[in-house]
Design a protein around this motif. Sequence first.
Motif, mmCIF file in Angstrom:
data_model
loop_
_atom_site.group_PDB
_atom_site.id
_atom_site.type_symbol
_atom_site.label_atom_id
_atom_site.label_comp_id
_atom_site.label_asym_id
_atom_site.label_seq_id
_atom_site.Cartn_x
_atom_site.Cartn_y
_atom_site.Cartn_z
ATOM 1 N N THR A 89 0.802 -1.227 0.000
ATOM 2 C CA THR A 89 0.000 0.000 0.000
ATOM 3 C C THR A 89 0.832 1.273 0.000
ATOM 4 O OG1 THR A 89 -0.142 0.039 2.409
ATOM 5 C CG2 THR A 89 -1.869 -1.178 1.238
ATOM 6 N N ASP B 293 -7.548 6.136 -0.636
ATOM 7 C CA ASP B 293 -7.498 4.801 -1.252
ATOM 8 C C ASP B 293 -7.367 3.709 -0.191
ATOM 9 O OD1 ASP B 293 -7.712 5.864 -3.808
ATOM 10 O OD2 ASP B 293 -5.541 5.859 -4.146
ATOM 11 N N LYS B 294 -6.567 3.991 0.839
ATOM 12 C CA LYS B 294 -6.400 3.010 1.917
ATOM 13 C C LYS B 294 -7.717 2.795 2.665
ATOM 14 C CE LYS B 294 -1.474 3.796 2.640
ATOM 15 N NZ LYS B 294 -0.440 4.379 3.514
ATOM 16 N N ARG B 295 -8.455 3.887 2.908
ATOM 17 C CA ARG B 295 -9.758 3.744 3.585
ATOM 18 C C ARG B 295 -10.718 2.923 2.737
ATOM 19 N NH1 ARG B 295 -8.504 8.902 5.263
ATOM 20 N NH2 ARG B 295 -9.650 9.908 3.584
ATOM 21 N N SER C 238 -3.038 6.528 -1.587
ATOM 22 C CA SER C 238 -3.342 7.697 -0.757
ATOM 23 C C SER C 238 -4.150 7.224 0.459
ATOM 24 C CB SER C 238 -4.168 8.707 -1.560
ATOM 25 O OG SER C 238 -5.462 8.171 -1.820
ATOM 26 N N ASN C 239 -4.328 8.133 1.402
ATOM 27 C CA ASN C 239 -5.123 7.782 2.590
ATOM 28 C C ASN C 239 -6.563 7.429 2.209
ATOM 29 O OD1 ASN C 239 -3.042 8.019 4.415
ATOM 30 N ND2 ASN C 239 -3.455 10.176 4.860
#
Length: 120
Positions: free
Chosen positions: A67, A74-76, A71-72
Amino acid sequence: MIGKLLSTGFSLATLPARLTFRSVRALAMTPAEVNRLLSEMRDASDQAVQEIQAMLASVDDEMGRKTAHLSNADKRLAAQLALQAAEQHLSMAAINVLRALWLTRHSTPALPPGRPDPHP
């Protein structure tokens, strides 16, 4: 990895019962047997801790690599998708466990009716 996680989870979930059994068994032991049992329990506890730490480190390393480019947001989103997939898999696993239990209960032949004792 999931299999290892479930295996470790099961092992941790059954730990209190196993420790209770060993504690009851310890009441009838000699001091030497109690010392050996305590040593085995410490070893089992240490091994469980090492396995959990190794698994967490493995997950941390794998996810850090996979990962790094996200981006944050995308991670969420990926976390939501992973949780949905886990929920579906766990639901199916629970259903499969229930099916296996049912099949096990219903696959054993019924015991024949008891015969009366000819010599009461």
